[in-house]
Design a protein around this motif. Structure first.
Motif, PDB file in Angstrom:
ATOM      1  N   ARG A  89       0.824  -1.218   0.000  1.00 31.40           N
ATOM      2  CA  ARG A  89       0.000   0.000   0.000  1.00 31.40           C
ATOM      3  C   ARG A  89       0.853   1.260   0.000  1.00 31.40           C
ATOM      4  O   ARG A  89       0.589   2.211  -0.739  1.00 31.40           O
ATOM      5  N   ARG A  90       1.867   1.273   0.867  1.00 31.90           N
ATOM      6  CA  ARG A  90       2.688   2.477   1.003  1.00 31.90           C
ATOM      7  C   ARG A  90       3.401   2.792  -0.308  1.00 31.90           C
ATOM      8  O   ARG A  90       3.445   3.946  -0.745  1.00 31.90           O
ATOM      9  N   ASP A  91       3.941   1.768  -0.933  1.00 32.21           N
ATOM     10  CA  ASP A  91       4.687   2.001  -2.163  1.00 32.21           C
ATOM     11  C   ASP A  91       3.758   2.414  -3.308  1.00 32.21           C
ATOM     12  O   ASP A  91       4.122   3.250  -4.141  1.00 32.21           O
ATOM     13  N   LEU A  92       2.571   1.835  -3.334  1.00 36.83           N
ATOM     14  CA  LEU A  92       1.622   2.217  -4.384  1.00 36.83           C
ATOM     15  C   LEU A  92       1.239   3.687  -4.240  1.00 36.83           C
ATOM     16  O   LEU A  92       1.142   4.420  -5.232  1.00 36.83           O
ATOM     17  N   GLY A 106       3.541  -9.007  -9.737  1.00 37.93           N
ATOM     18  CA  GLY A 106       3.001  -9.529  -8.472  1.00 37.93           C
ATOM     19  C   GLY A 106       3.816 -10.708  -7.969  1.00 37.93           C
ATOM     20  O   GLY A 106       4.114 -10.819  -6.768  1.00 37.93           O
ATOM     21  N   ALA A 107       4.213 -11.588  -8.891  1.00 41.06           N
ATOM     22  CA  ALA A 107       5.008 -12.762  -8.494  1.00 41.06           C
ATOM     23  C   ALA A 107       6.349 -12.319  -7.924  1.00 41.06           C
ATOM     24  O   ALA A 107       6.826 -12.854  -6.914  1.00 41.06           O
ATOM     25  N   GLY A 108       6.957 -11.331  -8.569  1.00 41.48           N
ATOM     26  CA  GLY A 108       8.238 -10.816  -8.071  1.00 41.48           C
ATOM     27  C   GLY A 108       8.089 -10.257  -6.665  1.00 41.48           C
ATOM     28  O   GLY A 108       8.955 -10.452  -5.806  1.00 41.48           O
ATOM     29  N   GLU A 109       6.969  -9.594  -6.403  1.00 43.13           N
ATOM     30  CA  GLU A 109       6.765  -8.967  -5.095  1.00 43.13           C
ATOM     31  C   GLU A 109       6.548 -10.004  -3.992  1.00 43.13           C
ATOM     32  O   GLU A 109       7.175  -9.936  -2.936  1.00 43.13           O
ATOM     33  N   GLU A 139       9.988  -2.445  -7.622  1.00 41.45           N
ATOM     34  CA  GLU A 139       9.536  -1.060  -7.419  1.00 41.45           C
ATOM     35  C   GLU A 139       9.667  -0.241  -8.706  1.00 41.45           C
ATOM     36  O   GLU A 139       8.831   0.625  -8.978  1.00 41.45           O
ATOM     37  N   GLY A 140      10.698  -0.541  -9.505  1.00 41.84           N
ATOM     38  CA  GLY A 140      10.792   0.101 -10.820  1.00 41.84           C
ATOM     39  C   GLY A 140       9.611  -0.315 -11.689  1.00 41.84           C
ATOM     40  O   GLY A 140       8.998   0.497 -12.386  1.00 41.84           O
ATOM     41  N   LYS A 194      14.244   3.938  -0.529  1.00 41.37           N
ATOM     42  CA  LYS A 194      14.023   4.272  -1.950  1.00 41.37           C
ATOM     43  C   LYS A 194      15.303   4.794  -2.574  1.00 41.37           C
ATOM     44  O   LYS A 194      15.704   4.366  -3.668  1.00 41.37           O
ATOM     45  N   VAL A 195      15.923   5.759  -1.890  1.00 45.32           N
ATOM     46  CA  VAL A 195      17.130   6.385  -2.443  1.00 45.32           C
ATOM     47  C   VAL A 195      18.217   5.322  -2.638  1.00 45.32           C
ATOM     48  O   VAL A 195      18.840   5.230  -3.705  1.00 45.32           O
TER      49      VAL A 195
END
Ligand SMILES: Cc1cc2nc3c(=O)[nH]c(=O)nc-3n(C[C@H](O)[C@H](O)[C@H](O)COP(=O)(O)OP(=O)(O)OC[C@H]3O[C@@H](n4cnc5c(N)ncnc54)[C@H](O)[C@@H]3O)c2cc1C
Length: 590
Positions: free
Chosen positions: A8-11, A300-303, A354-355, A553-554
């Motif tokens: 959720r946070r990343d989205l 999704g699979a990667g996550e 994330e990319g 992130k950085v």
């Protein structure tokens, strides 16, 4: 059992802090009502359903698989109930046409939701992914009567949809298909033939299924110019069972809870969609939808694989940290997270996930602009970017997704190979995403030949100009600039090479295709990572900043630029070597 927490946070970071979704939604009449609070509530609710109803059935669905009994197909225990909760929540119609009962949410938001359902249970979600694509096809090309008849049911989840292309002799080359359609009365036809590998071709989740079928009319021209499109319901409006039935289901490496069917059409009644012999063009509406969707399967699979590998790495104690300050006192061993090589495995996954999430939202945004914007130039450019980037999203997400699941498996060592921890299921389940919906080789050819060589590099130039504009507008962190500029130049030179030499060398596009697709994906991620790092660094200056998230992130963006983006130079080198080394062997020399 493997765990999964919806990102959720990343989205939110991607949608609102990076891509400024609210500003885009406000600017378009069709999406004006959607704001951050509504979008976050939808992501939260979708994430909760994925975590609570989909995830618990993932491993059991894999173990049990689908069953075939004399034409009937049963899905694994619990699937029907979970599907009902999903359907009752209106999730199938999330991006659907409001005039027919859909919720009209922007694509940028629906891609976020799709990633979570795919991650939690790919097999279960596939039934809906096909349905949403079928609804899009009907809403784009169906008659008004057809829309009124089918869209409300599909959006409500009480009917599912299929995509019936493949036949035993016609896979990538649909021009070879043989299913026949004989005219009856009015717009009715009688369909006869056999389709194979049809996802959700038969099941027990709903009473009815609409099959969208490619077939040939009598006297149709040979090849892909003689293909028409038909809607074939499993159950006809008078309640009779139509003459379409599953002949078998496939036993396969993964997605075992998804029924992959042989479908026999024995004079089944069907209804023409669009013009005769123009069916493939209509079908591309669904195929392009499914291509992005299957890309999200990879993401999704990667996550989910990353989350489970990370949790394991935190707990598992093996060996000592190379740096004294990382060693636990009075302990025989440290956790796996201290080892540089394990960090490399995890960071590669995190950087790709994330990319990819940012790239998915970017492509979703272009789909929304193309569909809803009043600005003609912006809409046209967005449509071109969608055309160029859809094969990239499909293939690059799924290649990185497969790679990510294997890297995650590696983090667990032998425990990743055995069944107990679930990692081997993720590897098996995502593998098909590189194959179906047009293999990744076919996606690469679509990008390199049709969308680049034959387009004179125009759409590729549009994409490169977006990256160049970002570099020019002062938002690229200085330390990341040289790497991004180098990748952009590698992309521009490779594009020019392909455009310049394809006419004289018919094998060039195919020889360069997979490398060119990878270069395009890498450049897109490099650009979006620089953008995300810039936003995260600005966020760190604010009071109350979410320091761990933003510093993470950085650091991940720095990793991507230091360790992954430089591959662009190798890819350019491979592309510029042309076709000679690939075409040199005579057939008997293999
Ligand atoms: C589990 C599963 C679910 C599926 N679901 C569906 C579905 O719902 N609906 C549906 O219609 N189909 C479905 N398919 C079929 C799937 O889309 C095809 O398998 C896929 O498109 C490839 O076709 P093929 O298997 O015949 O391989 P082929 O076309 O025989 O290709 C074999 C290899 O040759 C390469 N190749 C072929 N032609 C070229 C070319 N011109 N240039 C370069 N390389 C080439 C391919 O990339 C591939 O590597 C499903 C398949 C599976 C296994």
């Amino acid at each position: 059992m493997p765990g999964y927490t919806a990102p959720r946070r990343d989205l939110s970071f991607v949608l609102f802090d990076v891509l400024d979704a609210e500003a885009h939604w406000r600017a378009m009449a069709a999406t004006r009502e959607v704001d951050r609070a509504l979008a976050e509530a939808i992501v939260d609710a979708g994430g909760t359903l994925a975590e609570s109803a989909f995830l618990p059935l993932n491993a059991s669905g894999d173990a049990e698989g689908c069953r075939f009994d004399d034409g009937a197909v049963s899905t694994p225990r619990g699937f029907a109930q979970a599907y009902r909760s999903y359907a009752e929540g209106g999730w199938t119609g999330l991006g659907g046409e409001p005039a027919y009962g859909g919720q009209g949410m922007p694509k940028m938001l629906t891609v976020a939701v799709e990633e979570m359902f795919f991650a939690a249970n790919t097999s279960l979600y596939l039934y809906s992914a096909l349905s949403a694509g079928a609804a899009l096809l009907i809403s784009s090309h169906g008659s008004e009567a057809m829309k009124q008849r089918w869209l409300p049911e599909i959006y409500a989840g009480s009917t599912t949809g299929t995509m019936c292309l493949t036949e035993p002799q016609a896979g990538s080359d649909l021009g070879l298909l043989r299913t026949r359609a004989e005219p009856l009365e009015g717009d009715e036809y009688s369909l006869t033939g056999t389709k194979i590998f049809i996802t959700g071709g038969e099941h027990d989740l709903t009473d009815n299924i609409v099959h969208l079928v490619l077939a040939r009319l009598p006297d149709a021209p040979e090849g892909s110019r003689g293909i028409s499109l038909f809607l074939v319901p499993k159950v006809l409006d008078d309640g009779q069972r139509n003459a379409v039935a599953a002949g078998a289901i496939e036993h396969k490496m993964g997605i075992r809870g998804s029924a992959t069917c042989v479908l026999n059409f024995d004079g089944a009644r069907g209804y023409l969609i669009g013009e005769p012999n123009r069916g493939l063009a209509c079908m591309f509406t669904m195929m392009n939808y499914e291509r992005l969707s299957i890309g999200l399967q990879g993401l999704g699979a990667g996550e989910i694989a990353y989350q489970n590998a990370l949790a394991y790495a935190r707990d598992r104690l093996q060996g000592r940290a190379p740096r004294a300050e990382d060693r636990r006192e009075n302990a025989a061993a440290d956790n796996l997270l201290v080892h540089p090589d394990v960090r490399r495995l995890l960071l590669t996954q995190k950087a790709y996930n994330e990319g990819g999430r940012a790239f998915a939202a970017f492509v979703g945004l272009q789909l929304d602009i193309a569909k809803f914007s009043d600005d003609e130039v912006a809409a046209r450019d967005a449509a071109d970017l969608v055309a160029l980037l859809t094969p990239v999203a499909k293939a690059y997400f799924t290649d990185r997704g497969f790679e990510g699941t294997v890297l995650a498996q590696q983090v667990l060592g032998g425990h990743g190979y055995v069944g107990e921890w679930g990692l081997e299921q993720f590897v098996r389940d995502v593998r098909i995403a590189q194959i179906y919906e047009g293999t990744n080789g076919i996606q690469a050819m679509d990008l390199t030949d049709r969308k680049t060589a034959r387009d004179g590099g125009r759409m590729a130039g549009l994409f490169a100009d977006r990256v160049a504009a970002f570099l020019a507008d002062g938002h690229c962190p200085e330390r990341l600039r040289p790497g991004l500029e180098a990748a952009l130049e590698a992309f521009r030179r490779s594009t020019a090479f392909i455009v310049e030499h394809s006419a004289e060398d018919p094998a060039l596009a195919g020889s360069a295709a997979c490398d060119y697709l990878e270069l395009t994906g890498l450049l897109a991620y490099g650009w979006l990572w620089a953008w995300m790092v810039n936003v995260a660094e600005a966020g760190l200056e604010e009071d109350g900043a979410d320091v761990d998230f933003l510093q993470g992130k950085v650091a991940t963006g720095n990793f991507f630029h230091a360790r992954l983006l430089p591959l662009s130079a190798t890819l350019e080198q491979r592309i510029s070597s042309g076709s000679a080394s690939i075409m040199a062997l005579a057939a008997q020399q293999f």
